[in-house]
Design an enzyme around this catalytic site. Structure first.
Site: not given
Length: 381
Positions: A76-77, A153, A181, A203, A239, A327
């Site tokens: 996500g970041t 979040n 989220q 995740h 890749t 975070c």
């Protein structure tokens, strides 16, 4: 004396979720069988490419987008960084964002301040939702990008997007939604949302860590931030992680195939937890809108207590939860979203986030109620 892992209760699912067993098995099998570089032209490479593109098509189908609009990222970041920096024109202007956004958004914009980019905060009310009355007063001619966290979040509060999406479409302003989220938890269709781009992370919905995606509207101008090869149609070099992409697509399929009934189950468990803690641990404060929030999230304060001391005591009691965003862990500063909601100091200093998942059981929640209420009342006494 520490609690054995088998007896611990995990209520920190907004930070990460446990991958489903079938997702773990699928990823492991893909690593064994489709290990080749999907950019290679030999048979093994073509087989890996087929798995990757199947995952892309499945993600697009589940999200309401076209396959060519899905860009795989490391999470996500990275997707948020790509959206915010990729849409800028290089001309000084403003980025509009909600007050109390995720650090991935806030710190990306802070880095851009040296390029003449300024932030325009969209104020939120005490319920954590955007105050829509401010929209007509904004100088939309100076705004180059709007970025909004769809479901917060820390509080789980879900924003109303339609009014802002309509303005962005009228003004030709890109709209990015941080859906990290939200995806897998609430109904969402990319093309119906009015967004130019969204970001997500596997995740957060029981998929593998290290894989996410940005979905960007076909034809939108996006400057790549990672340069190298021509992967992802030249928009994100590197890749592609075939096995992780397959795992993410399968995890999202699992989450959405029975989403409504699962959401009802999780909401019932959360409401039971909230009701019992209200009765056993008064006074308490539930932070953010209780009507417009994720089914799994309870941000709750115990005025008179110190949040960090409470967090440590709960951990020793076998309850895994958090003070807010993982975070921002290690920081004693109050959560920005709590300040934006104008919470009193006694409220934001004593807030913890309890976030559930489909893997939590009613027996766990009843035990969590006993442990949390015992810890809170012991600390208060």
């Amino acid at each position: 004396m520490s609690i054995p892992n088998s007896q611990r209760i995990f209520l920190d699912n907004n930070s990460t979720t446990q991958p489903l067993n079938e997702v773990v098995d699928l990823v492991a099998e893909q690593y064994r069988t489709h290990y080749a570089n999907p950019g290679s032209t030999h048979a093994e490479g073509r087989q890996a490419r087929r798995v990757l593109e199947d995952a892309r098509e499945q993600m697009a189908s589940l999200l309401g987008s076209k396959p060519q609009e899905v860009i795989f990222t490391s999470g996500g970041t990275e997707a948020i960084n790509l959206a915010i920096q990729g849409f800028l024109t290089g001309i000084p202007g403003e980025i509009a964002l909600t007050d109390g956004e995720h650090p991935a958004t806030v710190n990306t914009i802070r880095r851009l301040s040296s390029q003449g980019i300024k932030k325009r905060l969209l104020k939120i009310g005490t319920d954590g939702r955007i105050d829509q009355s401010q929209l007509p007063q904004l100088d939309w001619e100076r705004i180059q990008l709007v970025t909004i966290i769809l479901a917060h979040n820390e509080t789980g509060v879900i924003q109303e997007i339609a009014p802002i999406a309509a303005i962005c479409e009228e003004k030709g302003i890109p709209l990015h939604l941080d859906c990290v989220q939200a995806i897998g938890k609430i109904p969402f269709n990319f093309h119906e949302s009015g967004a130019t781009a969204i970001s997500l992370a596997a995740h957060k919905f029981h998929g593998p860590r290290g894989i996410g995606a940005m979905v960007v509207k076909e034809g939108a101008r996006l400057l790549p931030q990672l340069v190298g090869g021509h992967q992802e149609r030249g928009r994100r070099a590197g890749t592609e992680p075939v096995a992780l992409a397959a795992g993410m697509a399968h995890a999202l399929k699992c989450m959405l195939q029975d989403r409504e009934s699962q959401s009802q189950k999780i909401a019932a468990l959360r409401d039971r937890l909230q009701q019992a803690l209200t009765e056993k641990c008064a006074p308490i404060v539930v932070n953010g809108s209780q009507q417009h929030r994720l089914a799994n999230t309870l941000n709750i304060s115990f005025p008179g207590l110190d949040g960090e001391a409470l967090l440590i005591s709960l951990d020793l009691a076998g309850i895994s939860c958090s003070l807010g965003s993982a975070c921002a862990s290690g920081s004693r500063d109050p959560a920005p979203v709590m300040l934006a909601m104008n919470c009193e100091e006694s409220v934001y200093r004593s807030a913890v986030r309890l976030s559930l998942s489909i893997l939590n059981t009613s027996e766990e929640i009843e035990e969590a109620i006993r442990r949390i209420s015992r810890v809170v009342n012991q600390l208060r006494s």
